[in-house]
Write a protein that holds these residues in place. Structure first.
Motif, short mmCIF file in Angstrom:
data_model
loop_
_atom_site.label_atom_id
_atom_site.label_comp_id
_atom_site.label_asym_id
_atom_site.label_seq_id
_atom_site.Cartn_x
_atom_site.Cartn_y
_atom_site.Cartn_z
N GLN A 150 -11.25 3.46 14.65
CA GLN A 150 -11.31 2.23 13.86
C GLN A 150 -10.29 1.21 14.37
N LEU B 260 -11.75 -0.42 17.43
CA LEU B 260 -12.82 -1.34 17.06
C LEU B 260 -12.24 -2.64 16.51
N LEU B 261 -11.18 -2.53 15.73
CA LEU B 261 -10.54 -3.73 15.18
C LEU B 261 -10.09 -4.66 16.29
N ARG B 262 -9.49 -4.09 17.34
CA ARG B 262 -9.03 -4.91 18.46
C ARG B 262 -10.21 -5.61 19.14
N GLN C 126 -11.35 -8.52 17.04
CA GLN C 126 -10.37 -9.61 16.99
C GLN C 126 -10.24 -10.33 18.33
N ARG D 186 -9.54 2.00 7.34
CA ARG D 186 -8.48 1.03 7.54
C ARG D 186 -8.74 -0.25 6.74
N ASP E 231 -7.32 -3.22 7.22
CA ASP E 231 -7.45 -4.40 8.09
C ASP E 231 -8.84 -4.47 8.71
N LEU E 232 -9.42 -3.33 9.09
CA LEU E 232 -10.78 -3.33 9.63
C LEU E 232 -11.79 -3.69 8.55
N TYR E 233 -11.55 -3.18 7.34
CA TYR E 233 -12.45 -3.51 6.23
C TYR E 233 -12.54 -5.02 6.03
N ARG F 105 -11.89 -7.26 8.21
CA ARG F 105 -12.44 -7.89 9.41
C ARG F 105 -13.96 -7.80 9.46
N ILE F 106 -14.53 -6.69 9.00
CA ILE F 106 -15.99 -6.53 9.06
C ILE F 106 -16.68 -7.08 7.81
#
Length: 456
Positions: free
Chosen positions: A254, A257-259, A262, A299, A301-303, A305-306
């Motif tokens: 995760q 994937l976030l990186r 972004q 995560r 922050d990922l939540y 972001r998506i």
């Protein structure tokens, strides 16, 4: 096999006659025109597979004819001919859309090969356009059958985000509710090509292989990596990547994937070379990601972001008004797939379907109707055909007495066309379709004379 029709255009009648003979000898069906105007008139009344035209002609020259043909008949390939030994005008013609050019005098074999290559190329192009068109028609927002207000609102939102390719879309819905169908509709609405839609089920790929599946790897990155491999992010370049069941993605992955989301770059496993990604990312899940964040299993922050543009598909049990329409839609498909008449669904069966909880949603409904369609033989689908009982056993009758079966029609007509005659015609047409075109069977069901289907 019908010989391809080739339209030859030249204001020199002797050259035109020679070209006509060469085309006939090569197995083509030649048509001729001595001017650009005559060629355009012939194109209006004749189907032509290819046009070959001299560039230097009186009146309308070859370049002007090319422009007219490209504008009016874009699917007709054009080959230009020059006798001046200079390629400047031929290059200009190709810049304007000609497939190729030939120089006089003709080499018969070169002529044949060039024409056949042009015909083959445009045949493939037309085939691809038809396939793409069929897929676009199948996976459009209009092809998602619904009369439910919540679903209609959802489709409006999805249509709005289709143009925003850089925006991550999150689709929430229970299993079988149509998350991938909606994702494909967004992809095609954004002018995506069929091969540009790439889907990965994060729950179906083993945890230790998922990173390689997404980002790829280079040779020697790990044991068994005997060659470079492209990941799904690379394959989806210019298109759409669907990350299905995103809630099952391991926490370490995760972060990676976030990186990517972004910074729009990633590295293959075993490489430090950054690769830019240019694809729309759609995530889908049947889980409550907010609860997973609170439990520390996803995560935060990922939540965020998506979850930029969330779309929530309501379960089928909350939109029972769609069930009759979905049934008719699925039965139409099954009539073609199974090649048998399916008159429809009895009222008792429809009542059972409306009362059913549909834990598998639209996928379960389709499977249920496919089973019922296989079991029936020119009769209405009854409750026992649906298999709602335990372990796939037939559903039990709950009514005290055997009420007569009825059939349901979904009729929709524009207000200005509404009349008893129009409704009657529509019912006859639907019944005939359900009976696979068997007029005797349709007439028997409607209790009318078979001759009624022949009246204008």
């Amino acid at each position: 096999m019908t010989a391809p029709k080739i339209l030859a255009v030249d204001d020199d009648e002797l050259s035109l006659l020679m070209l006509e003979n060469l085309l006939a000898d090569a197995g083509f069906a030649p048509l001729t025109a001595v001017s650009g105007a005559q060629a355009l008139a012939l194109l209006e009344r004749e189907h032509v597979d290819l046009l070959i035209s001299d560039l230097i002609m009186e009146g309308m020259n070859g370049l002007e004819l090319l422009d007219r043909v490209r504008e009016r008949y874009p699917n007709v390939p054009v080959i230009v001919v020059t006798a001046r030994g200079s390629v400047e005008s031929a290059v200009e013609a190709m810049r304007r859309g000609a497939y190729d050019y030939l120089a006089k005098p003709f080499n018969p074999e070169v002529l044949r090969i060039t024409l056949q290559r042009a015909l083959d190329y445009h045949h493939v192009v037309r085939e691809n356009e038809q396939i793409t068109g069929l897929l676009r028609e199948r996976f459009t927002f209009q092809s998602i059958v619904t009369v439910n207000p919540a679903m209609k609102k959802l489709l409006e939102l999805a249509a709005r985000v289709a143009a925003a390719r850089q925006t991550t879309v999150a689709i929430y819905g229970e299993s079988g509710s149509g998350k991938e169908v909606l994702a494909r509709a967004i992809h095609f609405a954004g002018k995506g090509l069929p091969a540009g839609f790439v889907a990965v089920n994060c729950a179906a790929v083993p945890e230790h292989l998922l990173e390689s599946e997404l980002f790829g790897h280079v040779r020697g990155a790990f044991t068994g990596a005997d060659r470079d491999r492209e990941g799904k992010f690379s394959l989806a370049r210019g298109g759409t990547l669907l990350l299905d069941e995103i809630g099952d993605m391991p926490l370490p992955l995760q972060a990676k994937l976030l990186r990517v989301l972004q910074e729009r770059v990633f590295e293959k496993i075993g490489s430090n070379t950054p690769i830019s990604t240019d694809c729309r990312v759609i995530v889908a899940t049947n889980r409550n990601l907010a609860d997973m964040v609170a439990a520390g299993r996803f995560r935060e922050d990922l939540y965020h972001r998506i979850n930029v543009f969330p779309l929530v598909i309501p379960p089928l049990r909350e939109r029972t008004d769609d069930i009759p329409l979905l049934c008719e839609h699925v039965l139409d498909q099954l009539r073609q797939h199974l090649g048998k008449p399916l008159p429809g669904i009895s009222q008792k069966a429809m009542d059972a379907m409306l009362a059913h909880g549909w834990p598998g949603n639209v996928r379960e409904l389709r499977n249920c109707l496919e089973r019922a369609a296989i079991l029936t033989d020119g009769e209405l689908i009854r409750p026992e055909h649906l298999g709602f009982g335990a372990a796939g056993a037939p559903a039990r009758e709950t009514s005290a007495g055997p009420a007569p079966d009825t059939v349901q029609y979904a009729l929709a007509l524009p207000v200005d066309q509404l009349s008893l005659h129009a409704l009657t015609e529509r019912i006859m047409a639907i019944t005939l379709e359900r009976c696979g075109g068997n007029k005797s069977r349709a007439a028997q069901l409607l209790r009318i004379d078979r001759k009624a289907f022949y009246r204008g």
